[in-house]
Design a protein around this motif. Sequence first.
Motif, short mmCIF file in Angstrom:
data_model
loop_
_atom_site.label_atom_id
_atom_site.label_comp_id
_atom_site.label_asym_id
_atom_site.label_seq_id
_atom_site.Cartn_x
_atom_site.Cartn_y
_atom_site.Cartn_z
N UNK A 98 0.85 -1.18 0.00
CA UNK A 98 0.00 0.00 0.00
C UNK A 98 0.89 1.23 0.00
N UNK A 99 0.69 2.09 0.96
CA UNK A 99 1.54 3.29 1.10
C UNK A 99 2.54 3.16 2.24
N UNK A 100 2.62 1.97 2.83
CA UNK A 100 3.49 1.75 3.99
C UNK A 100 4.79 1.07 3.62
N UNK A 101 5.90 1.65 4.02
CA UNK A 101 7.21 1.02 3.82
C UNK A 101 7.71 0.50 5.16
N UNK A 102 8.53 -0.53 5.10
CA UNK A 102 9.07 -1.07 6.35
C UNK A 102 9.97 -0.04 7.02
N UNK A 103 10.75 0.68 6.23
CA UNK A 103 11.70 1.66 6.80
C UNK A 103 10.99 2.73 7.63
N UNK A 104 9.72 3.00 7.32
CA UNK A 104 8.99 4.05 8.06
C UNK A 104 8.50 3.56 9.42
N UNK A 105 8.50 2.24 9.62
CA UNK A 105 8.06 1.69 10.91
C UNK A 105 9.05 0.62 11.39
N UNK A 106 10.32 0.83 11.11
CA UNK A 106 11.37 -0.13 11.45
C UNK A 106 11.72 -0.04 12.93
N UNK A 107 11.35 -1.07 13.68
CA UNK A 107 11.58 -1.09 15.12
C UNK A 107 13.07 -1.03 15.47
N UNK A 108 13.92 -1.55 14.58
CA UNK A 108 15.36 -1.63 14.88
C UNK A 108 16.03 -0.27 14.89
N UNK A 109 15.36 0.74 14.36
CA UNK A 109 15.92 2.10 14.35
C UNK A 109 15.56 2.87 15.62
N UNK A 110 14.73 2.27 16.44
CA UNK A 110 14.27 2.93 17.66
C UNK A 110 15.17 2.58 18.85
N UNK A 111 15.20 3.45 19.83
CA UNK A 111 15.95 3.19 21.06
C UNK A 111 15.10 2.38 22.04
N UNK A 112 13.85 2.16 21.68
CA UNK A 112 12.96 1.37 22.53
C UNK A 112 13.18 -0.12 22.29
N UNK A 113 12.69 -0.93 23.23
CA UNK A 113 12.72 -2.38 23.01
C UNK A 113 11.66 -2.70 21.95
N UNK A 114 11.74 -3.91 21.42
CA UNK A 114 10.79 -4.31 20.39
C UNK A 114 9.35 -4.19 20.84
N UNK A 115 9.06 -4.58 22.08
CA UNK A 115 7.68 -4.53 22.58
C UNK A 115 7.27 -3.10 22.92
N UNK A 116 8.18 -2.31 23.47
CA UNK A 116 7.88 -0.91 23.73
C UNK A 116 7.50 -0.21 22.44
N UNK A 117 8.29 -0.45 21.41
CA UNK A 117 8.04 0.16 20.11
C UNK A 117 6.68 -0.27 19.57
N UNK A 118 6.39 -1.56 19.64
CA UNK A 118 5.13 -2.08 19.11
C UNK A 118 3.93 -1.49 19.83
N UNK A 119 3.99 -1.43 21.14
CA UNK A 119 2.86 -0.91 21.92
C UNK A 119 2.59 0.56 21.62
N UNK A 120 3.64 1.32 21.37
CA UNK A 120 3.46 2.75 21.11
C UNK A 120 3.15 3.03 19.64
N UNK A 121 3.80 2.31 18.73
CA UNK A 121 3.66 2.58 17.29
C UNK A 121 2.42 1.94 16.69
N UNK A 122 2.03 0.79 17.21
CA UNK A 122 0.92 0.05 16.61
C UNK A 122 -0.31 0.05 17.50
N UNK A 123 -0.58 1.18 18.12
CA UNK A 123 -1.77 1.31 18.98
C UNK A 123 -3.01 1.45 18.10
N UNK A 124 -4.10 0.85 18.53
CA UNK A 124 -5.36 0.91 17.78
C UNK A 124 -6.20 2.10 18.24
N UNK A 125 -7.24 2.39 17.48
CA UNK A 125 -8.13 3.50 17.81
C UNK A 125 -9.18 3.07 18.83
#
Length: 218
Positions: A98-125
């Motif tokens: 679609x319009x989503x690239x992996x680089x725009x949501x790449x957890x490995x570029x974050x200073x957070x842990x994988x789960x911290x990143x997921x909980x904050x980045x992939x929150x639902x409405x």
Amino acid sequence: MRTSFSIAALLVGTAVAAPIIPFVTTTAVIPLQEDGGVGALSAATEISRRQSSKKACFIIGSKTLPKEVADIATSLASTVSCDSSAKTISGVPDVKSGSTTFSSIDFSKSKQTGLQFALSKFATAEPLASTDLKKFQDMLNVYQATEAGIRSVGGSLAIKVPKFFLEMQVSRIQTAQGNPPSAPGLQVDHLRDKVLKNAPKESSALLNQVKQLATQLK
């Protein structure tokens, strides 16, 4: 005469007891076993089938993929595109759904842990049913494609935590929207357990958030 009769009888008995050798035509098929004996044909065929997923642009290595991953890679081959000029984890091309690239949501570029990143980045409405399912599916697609690429070169699988979390979120959204997945492996509780199993070093507070989300399906 008595001796001749005994010998003849003995010969007849021997002929009757002789083993019968079955006739095998050139078209007979002997199934092969997966233990490498008469048979590693079925195993080799399965490996060949999995390797066919290399047709997907994100499969850059020659490692044999697990069946589930190979099936997903094959299904994504015509959905996900690759930018060969941009590399992400383990040298996998940046993928797009679609319009989503992996680089725009790449957890490995974050200073957070994988789960911290997921909980904050992939929150639902809220309410959950109002969440954009396509957006989450696109995010999951690029994570699954990148994981398959990483596996093809034998790279680190830290991506599994945010990927399983995304799968759980997609399942939650589908359930809230009245279309819960039917496959056992796609049930919310099953995916919750996958997240927890692959995140043993995460804090109990974060793990509890995952458990809580799994109970919120409306």
